[in-house]
Design an enzyme around this catalytic site. Structure first.
Site, mmCIF file in Angstrom:
data_model
loop_
_atom_site.group_PDB
_atom_site.id
_atom_site.type_symbol
_atom_site.label_atom_id
_atom_site.label_comp_id
_atom_site.label_asym_id
_atom_site.label_seq_id
_atom_site.Cartn_x
_atom_site.Cartn_y
_atom_site.Cartn_z
ATOM 1 N N LYS A 96 40.917 32.642 45.055
ATOM 2 C CA LYS A 96 40.601 31.883 43.843
ATOM 3 C C LYS A 96 41.664 30.824 43.598
ATOM 4 O O LYS A 96 42.850 31.107 43.687
ATOM 5 C CB LYS A 96 40.514 32.810 42.627
ATOM 6 C CG LYS A 96 40.076 32.099 41.339
ATOM 7 C CD LYS A 96 40.087 33.035 40.156
ATOM 8 C CE LYS A 96 41.481 33.379 39.719
ATOM 9 N NZ LYS A 96 42.209 32.200 39.144
ATOM 10 N N GLU A 134 38.796 31.438 31.104
ATOM 11 C CA GLU A 134 39.949 31.982 30.381
ATOM 12 C C GLU A 134 40.209 31.263 29.069
ATOM 13 O O GLU A 134 40.250 30.034 29.003
ATOM 14 C CB GLU A 134 41.212 31.910 31.251
ATOM 15 C CG GLU A 134 42.448 32.473 30.545
ATOM 16 C CD GLU A 134 43.651 32.619 31.450
ATOM 17 O OE1 GLU A 134 44.714 33.037 30.936
ATOM 18 O OE2 GLU A 134 43.542 32.313 32.659
ATOM 19 N N ASP A 143 48.340 35.466 40.240
ATOM 20 C CA ASP A 143 49.753 35.086 40.254
ATOM 21 C C ASP A 143 50.409 35.262 38.893
ATOM 22 O O ASP A 143 51.596 34.973 38.722
ATOM 23 C CB ASP A 143 49.965 33.670 40.800
ATOM 24 C CG ASP A 143 49.095 32.628 40.130
ATOM 25 O OD1 ASP A 143 48.405 32.958 39.157
ATOM 26 O OD2 ASP A 143 49.107 31.466 40.592
ATOM 27 N N SER A 144 49.665 35.821 37.932
ATOM 28 C CA SER A 144 50.285 36.272 36.680
ATOM 29 C C SER A 144 51.326 37.343 36.960
ATOM 30 O O SER A 144 52.194 37.613 36.123
ATOM 31 C CB SER A 144 49.222 36.822 35.720
ATOM 32 O OG SER A 144 48.509 37.893 36.327
#
Length: 281
Positions: free
Chosen positions: A115, A184, A47-48
């Site tokens: 995810k 991340e 969703d970046s």
């Protein structure tokens, strides 16, 4: 020969064998096609893309429907590449909501796994999705859905105490039945400790070379997204500069009547032109 798509058992096997895999995050047909043609192992539809393709300030605004649509486009471009689809903010707020959305996303998108984000606090939700038969992964370190709590997109795990908390979150994710985990924006030492602590597939971004798969946002590495450049993003091209230059050259040719020319136009035969002129008279 067609590229062979990875399977979920192979992800774990490749971690055991310490094979290095390559993953990019893209959200549309053309970039996905480029990635598959280049031999990329995994595509993440994250969703970046709310930031890179929609121009939002963060990932929060993306919806389940939008993510499904983008994944469908990616699968059209890269049908032989393992695809992980991110569940957007709010789509896994409770066990019931999470299972409903995860099943829908798998059925409609063509993804190979979904995810979400979070660790210990998400244990029951991850477990519910896994128990429903959906291959699910989660995400530790800098989790963009919690960006407001972090005070921005900032590195996590800077202290031993923070690192231990992240490692424990990763262990909880594995116990819940997840098949993989994203790491991340943590120090390399922390990412290595996470990878060593769990047996499931790991992929990292902004966390050094640890993990058995490396992720970069495709629009970062192409130099297409230039609103900002994360410290960990290496640019392998400057598509933005090329694109702006191309649009400028096109606009200049149009204004000077250089385009379209005869080479880029359709023409009638001379016989048909004569007929047309006769009619117009």
């Amino acid at each position: 020969m067609l590229k062979k798509k990875l399977t979920i058992p192979e992800l774990k096997e490749k971690k055991i064998n310490k094979e290095r895999l390559v993953m990019v995050a893209v959200g549309e047909y053309l970039s996905a096609k480029w990635a598959e043609t280049a031999g990329v192992d995994i595509i993440g539809v994250g969703d970046s893309l709310g930031m890179t393709l929609y121009g939002h300030e963060n990932t929060i605004k993306m919806t389940v429907g939008q993510m499904i649509n983008h994944c469908q486009a990616v699968k059209n471009g890269a049908p032989n590449t393992f695809c992980i689809l991110a569940m957007p903010y709010g789509s896994y707020a409770t066990k019931k909501i999470a299972v409903k959305n995860a099943v829908r996303m798998m059925k409609e998108s063509g993804a190979d796994a979904v995810k979400m984000q979070g660790g210990k606090e998400m244990f029951e939700i991850i477990k519910a999705v896994a128990d429903s038969g959906v291959p699910v992964m989660s995400h530790v370190g800098l989790t963009p859905h919690f960006v407001h709590g972090f005070g921005g997109f900032k590195m996590q795990g800077k202290t031993a105490e923070e690192a231990i908390r992240i490692i424990e979150n990763a262990k909880a994710i594995e116990r819940a039945g997840a098949i993989g985990i994203e790491i991340e924006a943590v120090p390399d030492e922390v990412a290595k400790a996470i990878d060593d602590a769990i047996s499931i597939f790991t992929f990292s971004i902004g966390s050094g070379s640890s993990g058995n798969c490396q992720l970069l946002n495709g629009y970062d590495l192409l130099g297409g997204f230039d609103s900002f450049k994360p410290k960990f993003a290496k640019r392998y091209a400057n598509i933005s500069e090329i694109a702006v230059s191309s649009f400028k050259n096109y606009a200049d040719d149009v204004r000077k009547r250089k385009f379209p020319d005869n080479d880029h136009s359709y023409q009638m035969s001379s016989e048909e032109v004569t007929k047309l002129r006769s009619y117009l008279k």
